[in-house]
Design a protein around this motif. Structure first.
Motif, PDB file in Angstrom:
ATOM      1  N   ALA A 149     127.224  31.229  55.899  1.00 46.74           N
ATOM      2  CA  ALA A 149     126.803  29.830  55.860  1.00 46.74           C
ATOM      3  C   ALA A 149     125.602  29.641  56.775  1.00 46.74           C
ATOM      4  O   ALA A 149     125.559  30.190  57.866  1.00 46.74           O
ATOM      5  CB  ALA A 149     127.944  28.929  56.301  1.00 46.74           C
ATOM      6  N   LEU A 150     124.616  28.877  56.330  1.00 40.37           N
ATOM      7  CA  LEU A 150     123.478  28.518  57.170  1.00 40.37           C
ATOM      8  C   LEU A 150     123.524  27.004  57.363  1.00 40.37           C
ATOM      9  O   LEU A 150     123.026  26.262  56.531  1.00 40.37           O
ATOM     10  CB  LEU A 150     122.163  28.919  56.498  1.00 40.37           C
ATOM     11  CG  LEU A 150     121.946  30.400  56.217  1.00 40.37           C
ATOM     12  CD1 LEU A 150     120.653  30.610  55.452  1.00 40.37           C
ATOM     13  CD2 LEU A 150     121.912  31.189  57.510  1.00 40.37           C
ATOM     14  N   PRO A 151     124.140  26.539  58.455  1.00 41.64           N
ATOM     15  CA  PRO A 151     124.317  25.100  58.649  1.00 41.64           C
ATOM     16  C   PRO A 151     122.996  24.346  58.530  1.00 41.64           C
ATOM     17  O   PRO A 151     122.008  24.744  59.128  1.00 41.64           O
ATOM     18  CB  PRO A 151     124.857  24.994  60.073  1.00 41.64           C
ATOM     19  CG  PRO A 151     125.442  26.323  60.370  1.00 41.64           C
ATOM     20  CD  PRO A 151     124.661  27.317  59.581  1.00 41.64           C
ATOM     21  N   GLY A 152     123.008  23.299  57.729  1.00 44.77           N
ATOM     22  CA  GLY A 152     121.816  22.482  57.578  1.00 44.77           C
ATOM     23  C   GLY A 152     120.836  23.024  56.552  1.00 44.77           C
ATOM     24  O   GLY A 152     119.897  22.344  56.178  1.00 44.77           O
ATOM     25  N   ILE A 153     121.023  24.266  56.118  1.00 42.24           N
ATOM     26  CA  ILE A 153     120.087  24.860  55.157  1.00 42.24           C
ATOM     27  C   ILE A 153     120.803  25.183  53.851  1.00 42.24           C
ATOM     28  O   ILE A 153     120.420  24.729  52.783  1.00 42.24           O
ATOM     29  CB  ILE A 153     119.426  26.120  55.740  1.00 42.24           C
ATOM     30  CG1 ILE A 153     118.515  25.740  56.902  1.00 42.24           C
ATOM     31  CG2 ILE A 153     118.623  26.841  54.641  1.00 42.24           C
ATOM     32  CD1 ILE A 153     117.896  26.888  57.627  1.00 42.24           C
TER      33      ILE A 153
ATOM     34  N   ARG B 230     123.649  32.089  52.470  1.00 45.51           N
ATOM     35  CA  ARG B 230     122.932  33.341  52.282  1.00 45.51           C
ATOM     36  C   ARG B 230     123.898  34.369  51.748  1.00 45.51           C
ATOM     37  O   ARG B 230     125.024  34.492  52.238  1.00 45.51           O
ATOM     38  CB  ARG B 230     122.364  33.809  53.618  1.00 45.51           C
ATOM     39  CG  ARG B 230     121.432  35.009  53.490  1.00 45.51           C
ATOM     40  CD  ARG B 230     121.066  35.567  54.841  1.00 45.51           C
ATOM     41  NE  ARG B 230     122.180  36.326  55.392  1.00 45.51           N
ATOM     42  CZ  ARG B 230     122.383  36.518  56.688  1.00 45.51           C
ATOM     43  NH1 ARG B 230     121.578  35.988  57.562  1.00 45.51           N
ATOM     44  NH2 ARG B 230     123.415  37.215  57.104  1.00 45.51           N
TER      45      ARG B 230
ATOM     46  N   VAL C  47     118.771  33.554  49.769  1.00 48.96           N
ATOM     47  CA  VAL C  47     119.087  32.347  50.529  1.00 48.96           C
ATOM     48  C   VAL C  47     119.069  31.182  49.553  1.00 48.96           C
ATOM     49  O   VAL C  47     118.058  30.929  48.906  1.00 48.96           O
ATOM     50  CB  VAL C  47     118.060  32.102  51.654  1.00 48.96           C
ATOM     51  CG1 VAL C  47     118.394  30.809  52.393  1.00 48.96           C
ATOM     52  CG2 VAL C  47     118.038  33.276  52.616  1.00 48.96           C
TER      53      VAL C  47
ATOM     54  N   HIS D 167     119.023  27.427  49.229  1.00 47.30           N
ATOM     55  CA  HIS D 167     118.822  26.185  49.972  1.00 47.30           C
ATOM     56  C   HIS D 167     119.559  25.060  49.272  1.00 47.30           C
ATOM     57  O   HIS D 167     119.709  25.073  48.060  1.00 47.30           O
ATOM     58  CB  HIS D 167     117.334  25.844  50.044  1.00 47.30           C
ATOM     59  CG  HIS D 167     116.537  26.820  50.835  1.00 47.30           C
ATOM     60  ND1 HIS D 167     116.029  26.533  52.065  1.00 47.30           N
ATOM     61  CD2 HIS D 167     116.169  28.091  50.570  1.00 47.30           C
ATOM     62  CE1 HIS D 167     115.380  27.581  52.526  1.00 47.30           C
ATOM     63  NE2 HIS D 167     115.444  28.544  51.640  1.00 47.30           N
ATOM     64  N   ARG D 168     119.958  24.059  50.062  1.00 46.35           N
ATOM     65  CA  ARG D 168     120.637  22.905  49.461  1.00 46.35           C
ATOM     66  C   ARG D 168     119.720  22.152  48.526  1.00 46.35           C
ATOM     67  O   ARG D 168     120.159  21.467  47.620  1.00 46.35           O
ATOM     68  CB  ARG D 168     121.094  21.958  50.560  1.00 46.35           C
ATOM     69  CG  ARG D 168     122.318  22.465  51.260  1.00 46.35           C
ATOM     70  CD  ARG D 168     122.840  21.370  52.151  1.00 46.35           C
ATOM     71  NE  ARG D 168     123.800  21.899  53.069  1.00 46.35           N
ATOM     72  CZ  ARG D 168     124.006  21.402  54.279  1.00 46.35           C
ATOM     73  NH1 ARG D 168     123.300  20.383  54.686  1.00 46.35           N
ATOM     74  NH2 ARG D 168     124.906  21.932  55.062  1.00 46.35           N
TER      75      ARG D 168
ATOM     76  N   ARG E 298     116.065  25.272  46.194  1.00 41.53           N
ATOM     77  CA  ARG E 298     115.155  26.398  46.324  1.00 41.53           C
ATOM     78  C   ARG E 298     115.955  27.675  46.550  1.00 41.53           C
ATOM     79  O   ARG E 298     117.023  27.661  47.152  1.00 41.53           O
ATOM     80  CB  ARG E 298     114.240  26.134  47.521  1.00 41.53           C
ATOM     81  CG  ARG E 298     113.083  27.095  47.638  1.00 41.53           C
ATOM     82  CD  ARG E 298     112.251  26.741  48.863  1.00 41.53           C
ATOM     83  NE  ARG E 298     112.400  27.773  49.868  1.00 41.53           N
ATOM     84  CZ  ARG E 298     111.956  27.653  51.131  1.00 41.53           C
ATOM     85  NH1 ARG E 298     111.377  26.538  51.502  1.00 41.53           N
ATOM     86  NH2 ARG E 298     112.119  28.616  51.987  1.00 41.53           N
TER      87      ARG E 298
ATOM     88  N   VAL F  39     115.126  37.621  49.586  1.00 39.52           N
ATOM     89  CA  VAL F  39     114.661  38.216  50.845  1.00 39.52           C
ATOM     90  C   VAL F  39     114.937  39.713  50.864  1.00 39.52           C
ATOM     91  O   VAL F  39     115.970  40.176  50.398  1.00 39.52           O
ATOM     92  CB  VAL F  39     115.315  37.544  52.086  1.00 39.52           C
ATOM     93  CG1 VAL F  39     114.851  36.112  52.213  1.00 39.52           C
ATOM     94  CG2 VAL F  39     116.822  37.597  52.021  1.00 39.52           C
TER      95      VAL F  39
ATOM     96  N   ALA G 223     115.872  41.713  60.396  1.00 37.66           N
ATOM     97  CA  ALA G 223     114.716  40.882  60.054  1.00 37.66           C
ATOM     98  C   ALA G 223     114.350  40.984  58.585  1.00 37.66           C
ATOM     99  O   ALA G 223     114.459  42.045  57.976  1.00 37.66           O
ATOM    100  CB  ALA G 223     113.518  41.292  60.907  1.00 37.66           C
ATOM    101  N   VAL G 224     113.883  39.875  58.058  1.00 35.26           N
ATOM    102  CA  VAL G 224     113.373  39.848  56.687  1.00 35.26           C
ATOM    103  C   VAL G 224     111.900  40.224  56.738  1.00 35.26           C
ATOM    104  O   VAL G 224     111.157  39.684  57.555  1.00 35.26           O
ATOM    105  CB  VAL G 224     113.533  38.426  56.115  1.00 35.26           C
ATOM    106  CG1 VAL G 224     112.770  38.272  54.817  1.00 35.26           C
ATOM    107  CG2 VAL G 224     114.996  38.101  55.925  1.00 35.26           C
TER     108      VAL G 224
ATOM    109  N   THR H 212     109.720  37.543  51.891  1.00 35.12           N
ATOM    110  CA  THR H 212     110.464  36.407  51.345  1.00 35.12           C
ATOM    111  C   THR H 212     109.753  35.965  50.074  1.00 35.12           C
ATOM    112  O   THR H 212     108.551  35.730  50.096  1.00 35.12           O
ATOM    113  CB  THR H 212     110.483  35.238  52.346  1.00 35.12           C
ATOM    114  OG1 THR H 212     111.052  35.697  53.570  1.00 35.12           O
ATOM    115  CG2 THR H 212     111.311  34.090  51.825  1.00 35.12           C
TER     116      THR H 212
ATOM    117  N   LYS I 199     109.770  32.973  47.566  1.00 33.95           N
ATOM    118  CA  LYS I 199     110.322  31.631  47.362  1.00 33.95           C
ATOM    119  C   LYS I 199     110.325  31.309  45.875  1.00 33.95           C
ATOM    120  O   LYS I 199     109.296  31.427  45.217  1.00 33.95           O
ATOM    121  CB  LYS I 199     109.491  30.588  48.112  1.00 33.95           C
ATOM    122  CG  LYS I 199     109.587  30.754  49.612  1.00 33.95           C
ATOM    123  CD  LYS I 199     108.714  29.759  50.341  1.00 33.95           C
ATOM    124  CE  LYS I 199     108.736  30.091  51.833  1.00 33.95           C
ATOM    125  NZ  LYS I 199     107.801  29.297  52.600  1.00 33.95           N
TER     126      LYS I 199
END
Lengths: 160, 386
Positions: A7-11, A14, A28, A30-31, A34, A38, A47-48, A51, A53
């Motif tokens: 979980a990615l809080p606020g995003i 993943r 990833v 996104h809410r 998007r 990665v 590290a990524v 990316t 998008k």
């Protein structure tokens, strides 16, 4: 293979996993809808390094590209398991009489007893198409049946 | 000139100026917050271009800005995320709190500003700006990184701490005696807990009431509810900011996502006004004497955030390079810190507090994102060597 979900809080969310060759990849979500594809760095596995998008449409297209060959592959595995059953991929040539006509016109099932289970067009899979499905030049038709009947279908699609 | 005309002329000029500054910040790739503060310093008493009449108008806008800032901050996280972060990352969260509240508190005590100022300054150095950090993570392509969940859950933890901290601070600022102060703190905390529990258990009823397919109706309902609860919280000495924040937490899911998108432009406008207003209240002549102190405080609290990030990331099993990134991502300070300083300045805690906080946030809001960009090549080098 184990897909990890974080979980990615606020995003958003993943998902990631390591390929057999040791490359870690993830998505990833996104809410906002998007999607980021990665790729992780080999030197620094946290590290990524790249990316990509993707918007909704692009993510769908990529998923279909990655998913389509797998459906055909699974069909191939299927016919290996059932003796006497084969699945073949038949292209609709540009000169085929069925270009621009609905699939029902070819009456494949009545004439050969083989079944058209899918049509692949530009990397996109149309699973179990109905008789109203209109062929286009360059479509690849996935047919399941006996050795003889699938050969007959090839003849029908090429010459009518 | 007519009164309304003057207000519109001044306010228009300020907002237009902020737009130009924002465009510049975008081009340079820094957060616009420090520029807004500088603009406020220029327009305030003792500044280059003091405003004549619209200060009162701007002060109301600033209050609205705080409410909207905290409302959207609350909308960012849903109740589940808050609970998960409390249970999973409590230890790292407490390390974050202790390490980063200390520099502010200590400096206030050393300066002899008293315990109330110490509590306020502790808040100023403690909270990382979740807005700026999210932007840094996104700009540098760190969102998918494996240390990022650790960073984000620390931010969630900080937000929760704020829900408790802000009412305590507000009560202390009210300057009550020890006994009645303790009672008000008790009432404040009880109110926060009740609202938090209500939000967790009955959030869906509030959502059912607010939900609307029409974006106009949704916007009006959310803003109305937030202002109402903010006013109620202010009345109960819990601070309006906390009320708005709790409303944000109570709403979650797609509704929160929609509301956040709708509120974003409104928040951007009033939050900018808030930063300007904070600058307005600060006398630029006072900034220079505390600049050295602010720089020292910034340096110390950069180090404490680096340590916090390294500790939290290490606990999550992240390698050296990732630990450094986690620390760097936590450096930026911004909106929360100014909100806290604003409360303290409003209560007249100490004449120099506003200037110190302004200078401090100016440094870290601007330098935090830059530091991340500058340090990235070095981190890559660490990773290559390992």
């Amino acid at each position: 293979m184990e897909v990890e979900q974080t979980a990615l809080p606020g995003i958003g969310l993943r998902h990631d996993f390591t390929t057999r060759r040791g490359q870690r990849v993830g998505v990833v979500s996104h809410r906002t809808g998007r999607r980021d594809l990665v790729i992780y760095d080999k030197d620094d596995p946290d590290a990524v390094c790249h990316t990509v998008k993707l918007n909704d449409e692009e993510a769908d297209a990529l998923a279909e590209l990655l998913g389509a060959p797998r459906i055909v592959q699974r069909l191939n595995q299927l016919h290996q398991q059932v003796a006497g059953l084969v699945s073949v991929q038949l292209p609709i040539p540009a000169g085929s009489p069925y270009v621009g006509r609905p699939m029902g016109d070819a009456r494949v099932r009545t004439r050969t007893s083989a079944s058209i289970v899918a049509v692949v067009r530009a990397g996109q899979v149309f699973a179990s198409p109905g008789p109203e499905f209109v062929f286009d030049a360059g479509d690849v038709v996935v047919v399941v049946g006996s050795e003889d009947s699938t050969a007959e279908v090839a003849g029908i699609l090429a010459e009518g | 000139m007519h009164h309304t005309a003057v207000i519109f002329l001044e306010f228009g000029a300020v907002v237009l100026g902020l737009g130009v500054l924002g465009a510049f910040a975008l081009r340079v790739g820094i957060s616009p917050i420090p520029l807004y503060l500088i603009a406020g310093l220029a327009f305030g008493t003792g500044g280059v271009l003091p405003l004549a009449t619209s200060e009162e108008f701007i002060s109301v806008g600033a209050e609205l800005g705080v409410v909207l800032l905290l409302l959207t901050l609350g909308l960012e996280y849903n109740a589940d995320e808050l609970v998960t972060s409390l249970t999973g990352n409590a230890r790292a969260g407490i390390v974050d709190l202790v390490l980063n509240a200390a520099p502010g508190a200590i400096i206030a005590l050393l300066l002899g500003w008293g315990p109330v100022a110490a509590v306020a300054m502790a808040g100023v150095t403690y909270a990382t700006s979740s807005g700026i950090t999210a932007k840094v993570l996104s700009d540098l392509g760190w969102i998918g990184n494996r240390e990022t969940p650790t960073v984000l859950s620390l931010l969630v933890f900080e937000d929760l701490t704020m829900a408790i901290y802000l009412p305590v601070l507000t009560t202390m600022l009210a300057g009550l005696s020890l006994v009645s102060g303790a009672i008000s703190v008790g009432i404040a905390l009880a109110t926060v807990s009740v609202v938090l529990v209500l939000a967790l258990k009955f959030g869906r009823f509030i959502e059912a009431f607010v939900r609307s397919p029409n974006s106009e109706v949704l916007l009006l309902k959310v803003v109305g509810l937030a202002l109402l609860v903010a006013g109620l919280a202010q009345q109960l000495q819990v601070s309006a900011a906390v009320g708005a924040f709790l409303v944000g937490i109570a709403l979650s899911g797609q509704l929160a996502e929609d509301a956040r998108a709708l509120l974003a432009p409104l928040r951007d406008l009033f939050a900018a006004v808030f930063f300007v207003f904070f600058g307005l209240q600060t006398d630029p002549a006072k900034i220079l004497p505390v600049a050295g102190l602010a720089a020292l405080l910034a340096l110390v609290s950069m180090i404490t955030k680096l340590l916090t990030g390294a500790y939290a990331a290490k606990r999550a099993g992240i390698a050296k390079a990732g630990r450094a990134r986690a620390g760097i991502a936590l450096i930026p300070r911004g909106e929360f810190n100014i909100v806290i300083a604003g409360l303290a300045v409003g209560a007249g805690v100490h004449p120099d507090l506003g200037a110190l906080a302004a200078a401090y946030v100016l440094i870290l809001a601007a330098f935090g994102p830059l530091a991340a960009k500058l340090v990235q090549p070095f981190i890559t080098a660490i990773a290559k060597r390992a």
